[in-house]
Design a protein around this motif. Sequence first.
Motif, PDB file in Angstrom:
ATOM      1  N   ALA A 107       0.677  -1.234  -0.081  1.00 40.74           N
ATOM      2  CA  ALA A 107      -0.218  -0.013  -0.009  1.00 40.74           C
ATOM      3  C   ALA A 107       0.960   1.368   0.177  1.00 40.74           C
ATOM      4  O   ALA A 107       0.706   2.095  -0.700  1.00 40.74           O
ATOM      5  CB  ALA A 107      -0.824  -0.168   1.184  1.00 40.74           C
ATOM      6  N   TRP A 108       2.011   1.004   0.845  1.00 47.38           N
ATOM      7  CA  TRP A 108       2.934   2.505   0.801  1.00 47.38           C
ATOM      8  C   TRP A 108       3.380   2.528  -0.543  1.00 47.38           C
ATOM      9  O   TRP A 108       3.552   3.903  -1.067  1.00 47.38           O
ATOM     10  CB  TRP A 108       3.785   2.365   1.744  1.00 47.38           C
ATOM     11  N   MET A 109       3.903   1.387  -1.243  1.00 52.78           N
ATOM     12  CA  MET A 109       4.389   1.634  -2.549  1.00 52.78           C
ATOM     13  C   MET A 109       3.522   2.139  -3.610  1.00 52.78           C
ATOM     14  O   MET A 109       3.998   2.885  -4.678  1.00 52.78           O
ATOM     15  CB  MET A 109       4.939   0.216  -2.895  1.00 52.78           C
ATOM     16  N   ILE A 110       2.429   1.727  -3.466  1.00 56.32           N
ATOM     17  CA  ILE A 110       1.058   2.410  -4.355  1.00 56.32           C
ATOM     18  C   ILE A 110       1.230   3.812  -4.020  1.00 56.32           C
ATOM     19  O   ILE A 110       1.075   4.573  -5.218  1.00 56.32           O
ATOM     20  CB  ILE A 110      -0.248   1.536  -4.324  1.00 56.32           C
ATOM     21  N   LYS A 111       1.100   4.149  -2.905  1.00 56.09           N
ATOM     22  CA  LYS A 111       1.041   5.844  -2.725  1.00 56.09           C
ATOM     23  C   LYS A 111       2.219   6.418  -3.072  1.00 56.09           C
ATOM     24  O   LYS A 111       1.943   7.484  -3.637  1.00 56.09           O
ATOM     25  CB  LYS A 111       1.038   5.961  -0.997  1.00 56.09           C
ATOM     26  N   ARG A 112       3.481   5.701  -2.876  1.00 52.29           N
ATOM     27  CA  ARG A 112       4.526   6.195  -3.538  1.00 52.29           C
ATOM     28  C   ARG A 112       4.612   6.599  -5.109  1.00 52.29           C
ATOM     29  O   ARG A 112       4.966   7.391  -5.709  1.00 52.29           O
ATOM     30  CB  ARG A 112       5.834   5.486  -2.943  1.00 52.29           C
ATOM     31  N   TRP A 113       4.221   5.440  -5.677  1.00 48.16           N
ATOM     32  CA  TRP A 113       3.698   5.740  -7.345  1.00 48.16           C
ATOM     33  C   TRP A 113       2.886   6.686  -7.715  1.00 48.16           C
ATOM     34  O   TRP A 113       3.189   7.556  -8.524  1.00 48.16           O
ATOM     35  CB  TRP A 113       3.373   4.342  -7.635  1.00 48.16           C
ATOM     36  N   ILE A 114       1.833   6.779  -6.954  1.00 47.97           N
ATOM     37  CA  ILE A 114       0.849   7.864  -7.390  1.00 47.97           C
ATOM     38  C   ILE A 114       1.329   9.345  -7.171  1.00 47.97           C
ATOM     39  O   ILE A 114       1.334  10.088  -7.937  1.00 47.97           O
ATOM     40  CB  ILE A 114      -0.347   7.671  -6.389  1.00 47.97           C
ATOM     41  N   ASN A 115       2.131   9.498  -5.926  1.00 46.01           N
ATOM     42  CA  ASN A 115       2.671  10.802  -5.620  1.00 46.01           C
ATOM     43  C   ASN A 115       3.630  11.038  -6.615  1.00 46.01           C
ATOM     44  O   ASN A 115       3.939  12.499  -6.980  1.00 46.01           O
ATOM     45  CB  ASN A 115       3.349  10.870  -4.103  1.00 46.01           C
ATOM     46  N   THR A 116       4.703  10.147  -7.306  1.00 44.92           N
ATOM     47  CA  THR A 116       5.630  10.408  -8.136  1.00 44.92           C
ATOM     48  C   THR A 116       4.870  10.758  -9.398  1.00 44.92           C
ATOM     49  O   THR A 116       5.361  11.635 -10.198  1.00 44.92           O
ATOM     50  CB  THR A 116       6.645   8.916  -8.442  1.00 44.92           C
ATOM     51  N   VAL A 117       3.720   9.903  -9.634  1.00 39.89           N
ATOM     52  CA  VAL A 117       2.987  10.326 -11.053  1.00 39.89           C
ATOM     53  C   VAL A 117       2.643  11.903 -10.861  1.00 39.89           C
ATOM     54  O   VAL A 117       2.762  12.865 -11.876  1.00 39.89           O
ATOM     55  CB  VAL A 117       1.880   9.426 -11.374  1.00 39.89           C
ATOM     56  N   ASN A 118       1.981  12.072  -9.823  1.00 37.25           N
ATOM     57  CA  ASN A 118       1.713  13.519  -9.792  1.00 37.25           C
ATOM     58  C   ASN A 118       2.764  14.726  -9.866  1.00 37.25           C
ATOM     59  O   ASN A 118       2.411  15.654 -10.443  1.00 37.25           O
ATOM     60  CB  ASN A 118       0.812  13.618  -8.434  1.00 37.25           C
ATOM     61  N   ASP A 119       3.768  14.405  -8.941  1.00 40.94           N
ATOM     62  CA  ASP A 119       4.667  15.298  -8.769  1.00 40.94           C
ATOM     63  C   ASP A 119       5.852  15.280 -10.007  1.00 40.94           C
ATOM     64  O   ASP A 119       6.231  16.549 -10.302  1.00 40.94           O
ATOM     65  CB  ASP A 119       5.591  15.129  -7.350  1.00 40.94           C
ATOM     66  N   LYS A 120       6.075  14.310 -10.685  1.00 42.76           N
ATOM     67  CA  LYS A 120       7.262  14.277 -11.582  1.00 42.76           C
ATOM     68  C   LYS A 120       6.931  13.997 -13.005  1.00 42.76           C
ATOM     69  O   LYS A 120       7.535  14.288 -13.764  1.00 42.76           O
ATOM     70  CB  LYS A 120       8.077  12.857 -10.933  1.00 42.76           C
ATOM     71  N   PHE A 121       5.444  13.660 -13.325  1.00 43.08           N
ATOM     72  CA  PHE A 121       4.989  13.193 -14.538  1.00 43.08           C
ATOM     73  C   PHE A 121       4.429  14.675 -15.278  1.00 43.08           C
ATOM     74  O   PHE A 121       4.175  14.474 -16.438  1.00 43.08           O
ATOM     75  CB  PHE A 121       3.844  12.241 -14.651  1.00 43.08           C
ATOM     76  N   GLY A 122       4.751  15.661 -14.642  1.00 38.75           N
ATOM     77  CA  GLY A 122       4.123  17.029 -15.344  1.00 38.75           C
ATOM     78  C   GLY A 122       4.741  17.264 -16.613  1.00 38.75           C
ATOM     79  O   GLY A 122       3.848  17.625 -17.760  1.00 38.75           O
ATOM     80  N   PHE A 123       5.756  17.145 -16.730  1.00 41.65           N
ATOM     81  CA  PHE A 123       6.373  17.230 -18.295  1.00 41.65           C
ATOM     82  C   PHE A 123       6.060  16.281 -19.243  1.00 41.65           C
ATOM     83  O   PHE A 123       5.801  16.602 -20.558  1.00 41.65           O
ATOM     84  CB  PHE A 123       8.094  17.117 -18.228  1.00 41.65           C
ATOM     85  N   LEU A 124       5.564  15.151 -18.835  1.00 41.82           N
ATOM     86  CA  LEU A 124       5.240  14.033 -19.909  1.00 41.82           C
ATOM     87  C   LEU A 124       3.825  14.097 -20.254  1.00 41.82           C
ATOM     88  O   LEU A 124       3.470  13.625 -21.227  1.00 41.82           O
ATOM     89  CB  LEU A 124       5.326  12.602 -19.181  1.00 41.82           C
ATOM     90  N   ASP A 125       3.169  15.111 -19.539  1.00 39.13           N
ATOM     91  CA  ASP A 125       1.470  14.980 -19.977  1.00 39.13           C
ATOM     92  C   ASP A 125       1.244  15.471 -21.330  1.00 39.13           C
ATOM     93  O   ASP A 125       0.284  15.546 -22.030  1.00 39.13           O
ATOM     94  CB  ASP A 125       0.889  15.886 -18.902  1.00 39.13           C
ATOM     95  N   PHE A 126       2.203  16.117 -21.884  1.00 35.89           N
ATOM     96  CA  PHE A 126       1.879  16.737 -23.175  1.00 35.89           C
ATOM     97  C   PHE A 126       2.063  15.588 -24.185  1.00 35.89           C
ATOM     98  O   PHE A 126       1.511  15.659 -25.307  1.00 35.89           O
ATOM     99  CB  PHE A 126       3.271  17.708 -23.639  1.00 35.89           C
TER     100      PHE A 126
END
Length: 442
Positions: free
Chosen positions: A275-294
Motif C-alpha cells: 500500500a505504501w508503494m502504491i502511494k509512492r507511485w501515485i505521488n511520483t506520477v503527480n509530482d514528476k510526470f508533469g512534463f510528460l503530460d504533453f
Amino acid sequence: MMKITSEADYEIQKQFRRGKFSRLLSELGNFAGDEQKRKIDEMIEVLNEMNGLELIYFLTEKEFDEISKMIGKNKLTLANAFALLSHIGHCRIAYSVSYSRFCDSLLAKRFENMIETEAMKRERDENLLFDLCKCYILLRREKDSVSIELRLIIIPFLMNVVLRKIKSKEAQREIEIILTALSTMEEKQNAITDLCVNEMVEVIKYHQQHRNLTQLAHQSAWIYLVNHFEPGGILERTCMNELHIAREVAMELEELTKCVDWKKKKAKWEVQKEAWMIKRWINTVNDKFGFLDFELRNDESIELYRWISRICKLAGKNEREISKDCIKLFESKTSGSNASIDFLLKSEIVEAVFETLLLSTLDEEEAESCLHFFVTLSDGLREKSDYETVEAKRKAIKRKAFDILEERGFEECITSFEENLYNTRIHWNIMSGETSKFFVFL
C-alpha cells in the motif's frame, strides 16, 4: 510477545519495544566481539517489530551522537554500527518516515569526514567506503542538502556497486537498499546527472530483459530517473519512448494492487508495504510526470491512469490516504491547458471521481478537489468546435459523461456532493453555483 488485538495492546507493546531498544543501545558499549553482534541482532529484531511512527523515536540526535561516541572510544565496531544503522535507514525509507536528525548529529560529521578521507586514498578500502556511503544517504532526510563534493563521491561509487552486482541474485537485497537510498537524492546537479543517469537507464533496461530487481528496487530506480527530468529533455524522451515508463508503472500498480487487502480497515499498528508503494507511485506520477503530460495520450498512458482510477475506487473506504492522493492527481489532470476530456473518460478518471462523490467519509480537501475537477470538465465539454468531426466527438463524450452520471444515480450524486460540501463548509455560497452549473449543463 502477545498478539496485538487492540490499541491498548499496541500501546503496551510500543512502550516495551521503545524501552528495550533504548536499554540495548545504552548497554552496547559494555559488550565486545560476538556478544556485541548478538546485541545488534537483538536490536534489529526489535526494529522489525516497529512501524514507521515508532521509528521516529530512534532517529534523533541523541541516539546518533551516542553511537558516534561509542565508535570514537572503540566501544562499538564499525561493522556492528553499519549493520544497525543500515537497517534503521532501510526501515526509515521502507516506512516512508521523513523525520531524521541524522544530519544534525556528530555521527553525520564523522561519516562525512571518513567518506572524504577514504575516497582520497590511493588504495582505498572499498567495503568501508561502501558502508559509509550507504548508511549516510539512508539515514538523511530527502530535504537535507549534501555537498557537491560528497555527491560526486557517493552517487557514482554506489552506482558502480549496483552495476557490478546487478547480475547476482544473491545481491538483490543489497541492490534494493542502494537503489532505495539513491532515490532520495532529489536535488539536481548537472555533474551528477551527466555522470549517473545513463547508468540507471542501463539498470532499468537490464531489469526489463531479466526481471531481476525487487519491486522496491525497480520503483526506486525509476524515481531516481524522474527526479532528474528536465522539460523536453533527452532523459524524458528516453523514459517515454525507449523504456516505456507509463507501461512499466501500470504493470507495477497492477501487481501491487493484487497484494493489498482493500476490504479490511487497517489498524494504525498494521503496515502494508504494498500500500505504501502504491502511494509512492501515485505521488511520483503527480509530482514528476508533469512534463510528460504533453505526450501522455497513447494507449500505455491510458492504461496507467486506468489502474490509478481503479485503485482510487478500491481505496475509497479503507485506504483513505491513497484515495486522497488519487483525487489530487485527477484534479491536476484537468487543470492543465492540455487536459483531454476524451483521455479523462477513457482512463476511467471521471468514473472514479463520481464514485468518490458518494463516499460518506469525503472530507473538505477531497470535496474541493472534486468540485474543481467537475467544473473544469464542464468547461471542457462546453467548448464547441467549428469542425464537424471534432464537434461530433465532443457531443459523444458529453453523452458518455451523462450516461456515467445516470448509471451511478444522477440525483444521488448531486445530493451527496452538495451535502458533503455543505457539511465541510467549503465556500458554499460561491461553489454551490458552480456545482449546479455542471450538473444542469449535463
